[in-house]
Write an enzyme that holds these catalytic residues in place. Structure first.
Site, short mmCIF file in Angstrom:
data_model
loop_
_atom_site.label_atom_id
_atom_site.label_comp_id
_atom_site.label_asym_id
_atom_site.label_seq_id
_atom_site.Cartn_x
_atom_site.Cartn_y
_atom_site.Cartn_z
N HIS A 1 -12.46 15.20 54.99
CA HIS A 1 -12.97 14.53 56.20
C HIS A 1 -14.45 14.85 56.44
CE1 HIS A 1 -9.00 13.31 58.33
NE2 HIS A 1 -8.88 13.23 57.03
N ASN B 1 -9.13 13.33 63.64
CA ASN B 1 -9.41 14.72 63.26
C ASN B 1 -8.69 15.75 64.12
OD1 ASN B 1 -11.05 14.36 61.03
ND2 ASN B 1 -12.93 14.18 62.25
#
Ligand code: HEM
Length: 319
Positions: free
Chosen positions: A66, A94
Site C-alpha cells: 500500500h 487502509n
C-alpha cells in the site's frame, strides 16, 4: 595477460557496482558506511516482533504494497493526518493495515544509533522482506536508499486495487504501474499470508448483500465457510488459505479448489492466461512462485522511489 594492482581494483569495484547498484542511486549496501548495523538491527527488531505475534508478517507485507502503490515507496502510508490534511492511513482501504508499531520500534533503534540516516521508507521495505523470510518465504535482498515523502492524501488511495476487481481490471491497474500479468499473479500470492474481513467479501454471499445472489465462482462448501465467518459480523476474519502465517503456495491451491476469499482472488481462475499462471504456481510448483514473487517484490519496492528528499525523524510526521 597481466593485470596490475590498480586495474584489478577497478575491475573488482566495477563488478561490485554492477552487482549492487541498480542505476537509481539505491544499492544493496547503502548504509554500509553511514549506519553499518542498521539492517541487522532492523531484522532483529522485526523478527522479535514477529516471534511475539506471527500474524503481523501479513500486516507488514501489505503495508509495503500500500505504501509503494500510492506515491511510490516513500512511507507516505505512515504519515498521520493533521488538522488540515486527512492522510492515506485514514482511508477505508487502509484502516485494517497492521504493524505500524513494528516500524516505529525499528526506527527508534536506528535513530538512537545513527540519527537522521535510515529512512522510514527503507524500514518498511526491509520489514516486508524480513516478514516474507520469517514466514518461510524466499530469501532475497533489496536495494536501499529510498527517501521519505511529504505528501499523504486520502484521495490518492482510490488507486489501490479493489477486492471487487475482475481480471482485466487487475491486469490494467498493474500494467499502469509497469507490472506484467505474471507479476500481478505472483504478487497476488502475498495473500498466502493473513486474513480478509467479512466486509471485503460479503458482496459474494447471499443475505449479506443487496443482490442476494451467491457468486457462482465459489465452491459450495466454501460458501458455507465464508457465510459462517460473516455471521460473526463485518470485522470477522477469514484466512486467505489454510496456513495464514506460513508463506507457501497454498493460496494458489485454494484458487484451484474455488476457495479464493476475495472476488479479486478467485477471478484469476476465470481468464485463461491468469489461470495458467496460477496452475504454474500451485501444487508442486512452489519454487517457481517463490522465485517470481521475490523478483516482483524487489521491482515493487522500487516504484517511484525518491533519491532525494528527507529522512524523517519520526515516521508519523514530516520533519
Ligand atoms: C491484486 C490486487 C489486490 C487486492 C484487490 C487486494 C485486496 C486486499 C483486501 C481487500 C484485503 C483484506 C483487507 C481486510 O479485509 O481488512 C487484503 C489483505 C492482504 N493483502 Fe491484498 N490485495 C491485493 C494485492 C496484494 C499484494 C500485491 C500484496 C502483497 C504483495 C497483498 C498483501 C496482502 C496481505 C498480506 C493481506 C492480509 C493482511 C492482514 O492479515 O493484516 N495484497 N488485500
Amino acid at each position: 595477460m597481466r593485470f596490475d594492482m590498480k586495474t584489478m581494483i577497478v575491475v573488482v569495484l566495477m563488478v561490485f557496482m554492477l552487482r549492487h547498484c541498480n542505476g537509481l542511486g539505491l544499492n544493496m549496501n547503502y548504509y554500509l558506511m553511514s549506519c553499518p548495523m542498521a539492517e541487522f538491527m532492523i531484522k532483529n527488531s522485526v523478527n522479535s516482533a514477529l516471534r511475539a505475534d506471527p500474524t503481523l508478517a501479513a500486516g507488514l507485507i501489505r503495508m509495503h504494497f500500500h505504501d509503494c502503490w500510492i506515491q511510490g515507496c516513500d512511507a507516505s502510508v505512515l504519515l498521520d493526518s493533521t488538522s488540515d490534511n486527512t492522510a492515506e492511513k485514514d482511508s477505508p482501504a487502509n484502516l485494517s493495515l497492521r504493524g505500524y508499531e513494528v516500524i516505529d520500534n525499528a526506527k527508534k533503534l536506528v535513530e538512537n544509533m545513527c540519527p537522521g540516516v535510515v529512512s522510514c521508507a527503507d524500514i518498511v521495505a526491509m520489514a516486508a522482506r524480513d516478514a516474507v523470510i520469517f514466514a518461510g518465504g524466499p530469501v532475497y535482498d533489496i536495494p536501499k536508499g529510498r527517501k521519505d515523502g511529504t505528501r499523504s492524501k486520502i484521495e490518492d488511495t482510490r488507486n489501490l486495487p479493489s477486492p471487487t476487481f475482475n481480471t482485466s481490471e487487475l491486469i490494467n491497474m498493474f500494467k499502469q504501474h509497469g507490472f506484467s500479468v505474471q507479476e500481478m499473479v505472483a504478487l497476488s500470492g502475498g495473500h498466502t499470508l493473513g486474513v480478509a474481513r467479512c466486509s471485503s467479501f460479503k458482496n459474494r454471499l447471499k443475505n449479506f448483500d443487496s443482490t442476494n445472489d451467491v457468486d457462482p465462482s465459489i465452491d459450495k462448501q466454501f460458501v458455507k465457510t465464508l457465510t459462517k465467518t460473516c455471521n460473526a459480523g463485518d470485522n470477522a476474519e477469514q484466512p486467505f488459505d489454510s496456513s495464514r502465517n506460513m508463506f507457501d503456495n497454498d493460496y494458489y491451491n485454494a484458487l484451484q479448489r474455488q476457495a479464493g476469499v476475495l472476488f479479486s482472488d478467485q477471478t484469476l481462475m476465470t481468464d485463461l492466461t491468469t489461470r495458467q499462471i496460477v496452475n504454474g504456481y500451485a501444487g508442486f510448483n512452489q519454487a517457481r512462485f517463490f522465485f517470481d514473487f521475490q523478483q516482483a517484490m524487489v521491482k515493487m519496492g522500487l516504484l517511484d522511489v525518491k533519491e532525494t528528499g528527507e529522512v524523517r525523524q519520526n515516521c508519523h510526521k514530516i520533519n
